[in-house]
Design a protein around this motif. Structure first.
Motif, PDB file in Angstrom:
ATOM      1  N   LYS A 166      38.524 -59.903  77.985  1.00  0.00           N
ATOM      2  CA  LYS A 166      39.625 -59.597  78.582  1.00  0.00           C
ATOM      3  C   LYS A 166      39.308 -58.868  79.968  1.00  0.00           C
ATOM      4  O   LYS A 166      39.978 -58.925  80.956  1.00  0.00           O
ATOM      5  N   ASP A 167      38.369 -57.966  79.979  1.00  0.00           N
ATOM      6  CA  ASP A 167      37.982 -57.297  81.294  1.00  0.00           C
ATOM      7  C   ASP A 167      36.568 -57.671  81.688  1.00  0.00           C
ATOM      8  O   ASP A 167      35.572 -58.052  80.961  1.00  0.00           O
TER       9      ASP A 167
ATOM     10  N   ILE B 166      33.909 -55.704  82.351  1.00  0.00           N
ATOM     11  CA  ILE B 166      32.842 -55.010  81.766  1.00  0.00           C
ATOM     12  C   ILE B 166      32.568 -55.755  80.553  1.00  0.00           C
ATOM     13  O   ILE B 166      31.079 -56.049  80.227  1.00  0.00           O
TER      14      ILE B 166
ATOM     15  N   TYR C 209      34.048 -50.113  73.686  1.00  0.00           N
ATOM     16  CA  TYR C 209      34.671 -50.213  74.817  1.00  0.00           C
ATOM     17  C   TYR C 209      35.087 -51.449  75.394  1.00  0.00           C
ATOM     18  O   TYR C 209      35.278 -51.753  76.526  1.00  0.00           O
ATOM     19  N   PHE C 210      34.869 -52.651  74.499  1.00  0.00           N
ATOM     20  CA  PHE C 210      34.994 -53.894  74.857  1.00  0.00           C
ATOM     21  C   PHE C 210      36.625 -54.419  74.395  1.00  0.00           C
ATOM     22  O   PHE C 210      37.111 -54.186  73.370  1.00  0.00           O
TER      23      PHE C 210
ATOM     24  N   PHE D 251      30.519 -58.936  81.567  1.00  0.00           N
ATOM     25  CA  PHE D 251      29.224 -58.760  81.943  1.00  0.00           C
ATOM     26  C   PHE D 251      28.359 -58.295  80.979  1.00  0.00           C
ATOM     27  O   PHE D 251      27.320 -58.754  80.760  1.00  0.00           O
ATOM     28  N   VAL D 252      28.736 -57.240  80.228  1.00  0.00           N
ATOM     29  CA  VAL D 252      27.777 -56.936  79.044  1.00  0.00           C
ATOM     30  C   VAL D 252      27.333 -58.126  78.295  1.00  0.00           C
ATOM     31  O   VAL D 252      26.278 -58.140  77.681  1.00  0.00           O
TER      32      VAL D 252
ATOM     33  N   PHE E 171      39.436 -53.416  85.827  1.00  0.00           N
ATOM     34  CA  PHE E 171      38.467 -54.386  85.711  1.00  0.00           C
ATOM     35  C   PHE E 171      39.067 -55.484  84.671  1.00  0.00           C
ATOM     36  O   PHE E 171      38.410 -56.368  84.254  1.00  0.00           O
ATOM     37  N   VAL E 172      40.405 -55.465  84.599  1.00  0.00           N
ATOM     38  CA  VAL E 172      41.202 -56.745  83.807  1.00  0.00           C
ATOM     39  C   VAL E 172      40.892 -57.637  84.842  1.00  0.00           C
ATOM     40  O   VAL E 172      41.223 -57.833  85.774  1.00  0.00           O
TER      41      VAL E 172
END
Lengths: 84, 480, 609, 112
Positions: free
Chosen positions: C116-117, C119, C58-59, C122-123, C173-174
């Protein structure tokens, strides 16, 4: 004011009085006996409120069994257990 | 082939009686019951089942929807895991555990508020008995008194509601309480809240936790911290997000209590020096967070928090209890380097702690993200700020413990394996495997949150509203 | 080769390194060299695919030139330091874990730079934070890892809040869309700007988050300090960059009150950067430990980078970007040379060493060139970037900040030469007379970094061309470059000519040094003490408390660490209070609480409705 | 009337728990509370002049006014559960006595 109300008032007053006695008494055994009495008052309250089967159960379990196990557990403690 | 959900309650209850009679083989009965339940829970029929021949809503009914399905699956699997980790500790309590499992399944499944009371009491009594394993009878007694007071309050609240609505069925109750004013609802709802708060470890009733969980062993700790409390939280969720949906007034009161629980738990955990005490306060904090979410109506994030906490505490409490048994202390300063020779257990413990803190790549991050998104989408900023501040404190105390347990050594010198407390093994092989499996689950569900989310809340289910939306969002990078 | 493969392969190599280390830790450490060099080369080759997007799990990644630039700097620090790893395995409590986390954190940084986003950002960010925290604890201090993690967590959680807030406002989130859509909500934008930049500030070590650097850089395993200072700190710079570019800070705050054309929120952050320069410089002067000294110099240099990046203009911004490379190269080289010395002598305390130039001449040269660059003295790269930042500040007329930057430059003369004189110059300890220069394997990265330092100083335009590309891609007017010359409003700089002039100076000095080599040699601790017997031996070292009179000027200055201490004590107090009130172990307490709760609940409910 | 008396009983029970450190007396207090709540439930379900909810020759149909049978079922269950909890509480009380030689929680001190 009919008989029902008078009975109800009487039972209520007794309930509160006996409960206070159970909670406030200094000796454990007295306290337990008052608890048993409270249970009996509850039986009469149940009977008064048209719940005969509940009354029977309460009589057997509440004033019978509960009192028995209470007494049984403090029976062999002697004086040490009786102070507050 | 699908089975009747009644079996989830009937089988353990029946086996509990059999275990009382056949004391010699009770441990095998225990194993059988737990395993059968853990398998059966995947094959029960969804929907509402009436018991005893009465038509719904007159009789008692069991409701197996997505919410209770998630609950029973979690509870039964956790119970199985707890048994696997510490079978030796559990076997002498076979009837109690089985009865407790029946009670928990009943609590989650039942569709009737009084029936819920009965199951809660069964569960509570089994919990009281288990707590006596801590050999601190005064603490068990304390627990029992608090539980009894709680149940009286629950009953009082229940009967006040019954007086207003004339029903005890959850669905009917929801309909009827909708017409009632908030001021009328406030007292009964508060009383019921207090009643459920005992097992859920929420604030006014959390006094027992320190005494009981602080003296838990590798089995009872898991039972109290993850199994019983998850069951209670699912009940909390059922009641406060579906049955007695709190309006503004009631909601503010309950959410405030829950958030105070969260803050108080985190702060107390921060100051604690004993491993189990840190963990138990952290459990209280997590319960507070889940309760706040449920009471706000964010069911899906709340379920994620509950699941995350349950799995994390399963690993951590069993390890903490075992450490105490092996080393005779659970002051984490005295346990420096305990993971040095228990690398696998240590890794599992670390993963659990990081997941509870909500670090990415783990399931906890997904939970945290949903919590924050739910509130911020709603336009609430205060709660996320509290949650994040709590997370900083949480991260601080967990990292302190992890560092201590991993890296022994004097300050100013390199970490040195020779300074560790010893090389006793924390778990047996089966225990290690169970713990590692749980940790792998946490990692996998963190890497594939979408799948995990769908497992917990199938689309179109009860939780669908605010459900998998965020996981899909993550997937697409937020492209809507 | 695409980015996904690079990340997957480095993670896989990390796992393999873990397993291999269980058998043979040196082989495992060698895998970190292989893994990081592979990543360096592979990312370098990604240059052609800039502008493409790619997804993993999901990245979502977006290959920008900015990310590419940062990633190269980072991987340079990682791969060069990796050469040291095999020699430190004996000292580490978990060699396998170290090798694994080393490569894992490296893979994490890649995700940060190409996210790019949010999430994804941060991850990967948090992955780097916790994996490096676990590396730091293996070093000399457990407290260091704790402080590092807590300060990072404060920043990260603030950033998470910003991310979710932006998501709640714009629904995405982008990174570019989420921040771009904030123009309509200037009120929220301030909150988001301040909280988003927090993680970056914590990572670069901007005041008041700077407390973790001396702890962590000073006490981390010697092989990780170069990565921390040369590499990971630059992740913070990346976030700071995002907060003025992806978050169009100048556009959103354009209508607000401003100071000399800089909107106040941004000016406030620049002022914090200026304070960091002062604090870092003053504290570095005080240190007795070479690594701690370099750590504080990282604080000061972080301030320069932040100020440069926040200007987002033609010259200063280019200086900030350029300084990222310069400082990464120089501080990695400096930390590595100290590590090399520590490898031989076993200490990093300056008062326990001396005269290492006779034993380790190449290490000495490496350190010399590194600090020349760090202090911003020509002809090294640090001079070019600091010159650009000064030009930018002068252009805007930001006098206060320019003054602190100037102060930092002067101050850095004071501190960077102290390890030089204390560790390398003077007489050698008898104990250290048999020490030898480190092996080729360890010299290689140091020499490479030194050559890079020279390259940035002599031909800065090689790097500035990439910087102009970044500026163009961000829509900023690029800095004007002529043939080997940088042109600004106030003047121009021909780095090569500067090099020639300074090189000539060096040559003369060297000849003089050779010609008059007649000093009397005494034992290092043979110091005149007015017939007073000194018990503490290290006091005899001439470099001990070198700047004592100067330090006395600010010895009463408040310690930021105390603030955090106080906060921790406060939380503990709240915890004690909560435990006493809520978690008592007597039943009566709970019953009272329940009654109180119900009562208060009802009263509150009555008041509310 | 009896409703209020039963609510008063709950309060008295709470007072009983609060006012003593003796474990047996705490259990007495809990029992008082339970009796109070049981009577309260029955009183809530009571309909003035209603008959007991038992089908018999005397009251054959649903024409008669019954008191609420649900409330009575609740109380029956509640009484039995109360017995169980009391018994368990007494077991704990015995354990406390065995371990510490007293029923007084304040003499036990900070057992945590």
């Amino acid at each position: 004011m009919n008989w029902f109300n008078i009975l109800e008032a009487g039972v209520s007053v007794l309930l509160v009085a006996v409960a206070l006695a159970a909670v406030l008494s200094k000796k454990l055994l007295v306290s337990i006996i008052f608890l048993s009495a409270l249970s009996m008052m509850a039986v009469s309250a149940f009977a008064l409120l048209s719940a005969p089967d509940v009354a029977v159960t309460e009589a057997v379990i509440g004033s019978g069994l509960v009192t028995f196990i209470f007494v049984a557990s403090i029976r062999n403690l002697g004086k040490a257990g009786e102070k507050l | 082939m699908m089975f009747n959900p009644v079996l989830l309650i009937a089988i353990p209850l029946g086996l509990a009686f059999i275990a009382v009679i056949f004391k010699k083989i009770q441990k095998w009965i225990l194993a059988l019951g737990i395993i059968v339940n853990a398998v059966l829970v995947f094959f029960v029929e969804k929907g509402e089942t009436a018991i005893g021949g009465f038509k719904i809503p007159f009789g008692i009914s069991l409701v197996l929807d997505d919410f209770s399905a998630a609950g029973v699956i979690l509870i039964n699997i956790l119970a199985l895991a707890a048994i696997v980790i510490a079978f030796k500790k559990a076997e002498k309590f076979a009837p109690v555990i089985l009865a407790g499992l029946a009670g928990m399944n009943g609590m989650i499944l039942t569709g009737d508020l009084f029936n819920l009371f009965v199951f809660m009491e069964i569960t509570a009594i089994s919990a009281y008995i288990l707590s006596s394993e801590g050999r601190k009878p005064a603490q068990s007694f304390n627990y029992l008194v608090i539980g009894s007071v709680g149940s009286v309050f629950y009953l009082l609240g229940l009967i006040l509601l019954y007086n207003q609505t004339g029903t005890l069925n959850m669905v009917l109750m929801t309909e009827k309480t909708g017409f009632l004013e908030q001021t009328v609802l406030l007292l009964p709802v508060l009383l019921i809240f207090v009643g459920i708060a005992v097992e859920a470890k929420l604030l006014p009733m959390a006094g027992w936790v320190r005494g009981v969980l602080g003296n838990s062993n590798s089995y009872t700790g898991v039972m109290f911290a993850s199994v019983y409390s998850s069951a209670a939280l699912f009940v909390f969720g059922r009641i406060f997000s579906q049955v007695l949906v709190p309006g503004t007034t009631v909601g503010i009161v309950i959410i405030t209590i829950a958030l105070v629980t969260f803050a108080a738990g985190q702060a107390s955990a921060f100051r604690s020096k004993s491993l189990r005490q840190v963990l138990l306060y952290s459990s209280i904090a997590q319960s507070g967070l889940a309760a706040a979410l449920f009471a706000t109506g964010f069911v899906f994030p709340a379920v994620l928090v509950v699941v995350n906490n349950a799995i994390g505490k399963l690993i951590m409490f069993s390890a903490a209890g075992s450490l105490e048994e092996k080393y005779g202390t659970d002051d984490y300063i005295g346990l420096g380097g305990a993971f040095n020779k228990n690398t696998l257990t240590g890794i599992a413990f670390t993963i659990a702690a990081l997941s509870l803190t909500g670090l990415p790549l783990l399931f906890g991050f997904y939970a945290k993200l949903n919590v924050l998104a739910a509130y911020l989408n709603q336009g609430t900023f205060f709660v996320p700020a509290v949650v994040l501040l709590g997370t900083i404190v949480e991260g601080a105390y967990f990292i302190k413990i992890l560092i201590k347990l991993w890296a022994p050594g004097k300050e100013g010198e390199w970490a040195d394996a020779d300074q560790s407390v010893g090389d006793k093994r924390i778990f047996s092989y089966t225990g290690t495997i169970a713990v590692i499996l749980a940790a792998v689950l946490v990692v996998l569900s963190g890497l594939l949150p979408d799948t995990a989310g769908k497992l917990i809340a199938p689309e179109g289910g009860l939780l669908g509203d605010d459900g998998p939306a965020i996981s899909l969002l993550i997937q697409k990078g937020g492209d809507q | 080769m695409n980015l996904n493969l690079i990340i997957i392969i480095t993670t896989a190599v990390a796992l393999v390194a873990y397993l291999v280390s269980k058998v043979n830790d040196k082989a495992g450490a060698a895998m970190t060299v292989v893994g990081s060099l592979f990543a360096l080369i592979a990312v370098f080759l990604l240059r052609d695919s800039i502008g493409t997007e790619i997804t993993l799990l999901y990245f979502n990644f977006n290959l920008t030139v900015t990310g590419w630039y940062f990633a190269l700097v980072m991987l340079m620090a990682y791969s060069m330091t990796a050469f040291f790893n095999p020699f430190w395995m004996k000292k580490l409590i978990y060699p396998a874990g170290y090798n694994f986390l080393y490569l894992l954190s490296m893979a994490g940084t890649l995700g940060v730079f190409f996210a790019k986003d949010f999430i994804t950002l941060f991850v990967f960010w948090e992955t780097v934070v916790w994996s490096s925290a676990f590396i730091i604890q293996m070093g000399k201090s457990r407290q260091a890892a704790y402080v590092y993690y807590v300060i990072s967590a404060i920043g990260s959680m603030a950033t998470l809040f910003a991310i979710m807030f932006a998501y709640g406002t714009t629904g995405t989130f982008v990174i570019n869309d989420a921040f771009g859509g904030l123009a309509a909500y200037p009120g929220r934008a301030i909150v988001i700007f301040v909280t988003f930049i927090a993680a970056g500030m914590a990572k670069i070590g901007i005041f008041p988050f700077h407390v973790w650097l001396p702890f962590a850089h000073g006490s981390a395993p010697h092989t990780f300090s170069p990565v921390l200072s040369g590499g990971l700190v630059k992740m913070g710079a990346f976030v700071a960059l995002l907060s003025v570019t992806a978050f169009p800070a100048y556009k959103i705050f354009g209508g607000m009150a401003s100071f000399r054309g800089i909107p106040l929120p941004i000016y406030f952050m620049m002022a914090l950067g200026a304070i960091s320069i002062v604090v870092g410089t003053l504290m570095a002067i005080k240190q007795e430990d070479a690594k701690k000294l370099l750590a504080y110099s990282s604080v000061a240099n972080g301030g320069y980078i932040l100020i440069g990046l926040l200007m987002l203009d033609q010259v200063g911004f280019a200086g900030g970007l350029m300084h990222i490379v310069n400082h990464a190269v120089a501080s990695a080289a400096a930390f590595l040379s100290i590590a090399a010395v520590a490898y031989r002598t076993g200490t990093t305390k300056m008062s326990e060493m001396g005269g290492m130039i006779h034993r380790m001449p190449i290490t000495y040269v490496v350190y010399l060139i590194a600090i020349i660059s760090m202090a911003g003295i020509p002809p090294m790269g640090g001079f070019v970037s600091k010159w650009l930042i000064f030009q930018g500040l002068a252009d805007k007329g930001l006098l206060f900040i320019a003054a602190t930057a100037f102060f930092g430059s002067i101050g850095s003369f004071l501190y960077v030469f102290r390890p030089l004189s204390a560790v390398f110059l003077g007489q050698t300890f008898t104990r250290d007379l048999n020490k030898k220069e480190v092996g080729v394997f360890m010299l290689f990265p140091m020499v490479v970094l030194t050559l890079l330092s020279l390259l940035t100083g002599i031909f800065p335009n090689i790097f500035l061309r990439v910087v102009t590309e970044i500026q163009t891609s961000l829509g900023v007017l690029p800095v004007t470059l002529a043939e080997n010359t940088i042109v600004t409003n106030n003047g121009f700089l021909d780095a090569f000519k500067v090099f020639i002039v300074f090189g000539f100076g060096f040559a003369i000095a060297f000849v003089l040094f050779i010609a008059r080599r007649k000093s009397r040699r005494v034992e290092l601790m043979d110091t005149y003490t007015s017939a007073e017997f000194i018990h503490t031996r290290e006091l005899l070292h001439y470099s001990h408390s070198f700047y004592a009179p100067f330090e006395r000027l600010y010895e009463k200055a408040p310690d930021t660490m105390k603030l955090y201490h106080k906060a921790a004590v406060k939380i503990s107090e709240i915890g004690n209070f909560a435990e006493a009130i809520f978690f008592g172990i007597k039943p009566a307490r709970t019953v009272l609480l329940v009654m109180g709760t119900v009562l208060i609940g009802i009263i509150a409910g009555g008041v509310l409705s | 009337m009896i409703k209020f008396a039963s609510l008063l009983l709950i309060v008295i029970g709470l007072y009983g728990i609060l006012s003593t450190r003796n474990v047996i007396k705490i259990l007495v207090g809990i029992n008082v509370m339970e009796i109070g709540i049981n009577i309260f439930i029955i009183a809530i379900g009571f309909v003035n002049g209603g008959a007991a909810p038992i089908l018999s020759v005397d009251n054959p149909g649903s024409l008669l006014k019954f008191v609420d049978p649900v409330a009575q079922a609740l109380v029956l269950t509640s009484i039995v559960i109360g017995l169980g909890v009391t018994a368990l509480g007494l077991v704990f009380a015995r354990k406390i006595h065995k371990k510490h030689g007293t029923y007084d929680l304040s003499e036990i001190g900070g057992e945590s």
